[in-house]
Write an enzyme that holds these catalytic residues in place. Structure first.
Site, PDB file in Angstrom:
ATOM      1  CD  GLU A  26       3.816  -0.203   1.678  1.00  0.00           C
ATOM      2  OE1 GLU A  26       3.196  -0.727   0.607  1.00  0.00           O
ATOM      3  OE2 GLU A  26       4.868   0.014   2.080  1.00  0.00           O
ATOM      4  CB  SER A  84       5.384  -7.658   4.096  1.00  0.00           C
ATOM      5  OG  SER A  84       4.862  -8.303   4.299  1.00  0.00           O
TER       6      SER A  84
HETATM    7  O1  KIV Z   1       3.375  -7.176   1.415  1.00  0.00           O
HETATM    8  C1  KIV Z   1       2.557  -6.692   1.693  1.00  0.00           C
HETATM    9  O2  KIV Z   1       2.831  -6.964   2.987  1.00  0.00           O
HETATM   10  C2  KIV Z   1       2.236  -5.407   1.528  1.00  0.00           C
HETATM   11  C3  KIV Z   1       1.670  -4.725   2.245  1.00  0.00           C
HETATM   12  C4  KIV Z   1       1.942  -3.910   3.072  1.00  0.00           C
HETATM   13  C5  KIV Z   1       0.019  -3.470   1.763  1.00  0.00           C
HETATM   14  O3  KIV Z   1       1.704  -5.465   0.300  1.00  0.00           O
END
Ligand code: KIV
Length: 269
Positions: free
Chosen positions: A187, A50
């Site tokens: 998620e 992310s």
């Molecule tokens: O990339 C990320 O931050 C994630 C979380 C949202 C679980 O995979």
């Protein structure tokens, strides 16, 4: 004077052993200083892909390169002592074959010194999860809304609104647990499906936009701090860092403009 015992890092097997026990606390972090704060409270810290969206302004996580994950992973390991550090495998670095996944996961672990990797996908990734786990790489799996599949899902869509799809998600969870994943991120799924997944497997589920009954929870740090202008609906905002930064920057700009900003002259006198 007694020497202080070194802090021992939490391990993947210790997280695995928390199934049904004290809820697991986790957050993402992408850099050393925030990670040092999170380290005091979190059982594991995820260097999530992310970061492509949150830190680098990308529209999705699809474009995140392996080297970027490694760079942020190193920073987070440097800033922490206690939490297990999990680094996301970015899109395109593990799907083709278990061998490709092993090569890239080993690179991540050697270069960052993290304790585990995470990858997205259920039953289709089971063979790869088994391959990595049997060769010394702890794997956290991730099902439900899997952001790297945004282009095939047609957007960041909550999964399991249609009960007919629940069996597939539960089968995915069972497949990755049986393959040796030590924990599973669930998620963006409806609450009852998340609860059924948690009941169906013997490894901890880590919820994000899922259910309070998961074995643990994770949030993107910048989301819960109020620093991300594009926060998902389910996120509770615990801080107001966005507005606080804006107040600080505008106060600084005012001081520079009206020449009341402290210069080295008056600071060092
Ligand atoms: O990339 C990320 O931050 C994630 C979380 C949202 C679980 O995979």
């Amino acid at each position: 004077m007694s020497a202080q015992a070194p802090v021992r890092r939490i391990t993947a097997p210790q997280i695995r052993a928390r199934k049904g026990g004290e809820p697991i606390v986790s957050l993402t972090s992408y850099h050393a200083h925030t990670a040092a704060i999170v380290d005091k409270y979190a059982d594991f810290i995820l260097v999530g892909d992310s970061l492509g969206m949150v830190m680098h302004g990308m529209d999705s996580t699809v474009g995140v390169p392996l080297d970027l994950m490694i760079m942020h992973g190193k920073a987070v390991v440097r800033g922490t002592q206690r939490a297990l550090i999990v680094v996301d495998m970015p899109f395109g670095t593990y799907e083709e074959s278990p061998q490709e996944a092993f090569r890239n996961a080993a690179k991540i672990m050697k270069e960052t010194a993290c304790g585990a990797v995470k990858l997205e996908g259920g039953a289709r990734m089971a063979e790869t999860i088994r391959f990595l786990s049997e060769r010394g790489i702890p794997v956290m799996a991730h099902i439900g809304l899997t952001p790297q599949s945004v282009n095939t899902m047609g957007g960041f869509k909550v999964q399991g609104r249609d009960e007919a799809a629940w069996a597939t998600h539960i089968d995915d969870a069972v497949a990755v647990a049986e393959a040796g994943a030590f924990a599973l991120v669930v998620e963006g799924v409806v609450e009852e499906l998340a609860d059924r997944i948690t009941a169906a497997i013997d490894i901890p589920t880590i919820g994000i936009g899922a259910s309070k009954n998961c074995d643990g929870q994770i949030l993107v740090l910048e989301d819960m701090l109020g620093l991300n202008p594009r926060v998902p609906k389910f996120v509770k905002i615990y801080g107001d860092l966005g507005p606080a930064i804006e107040r600080a920057v505008s106060a600084y700009a005012e001081e520079v403009k009206d020449r009341s900003f402290p210069t080295s002259d008056n600071v060092y006198r």
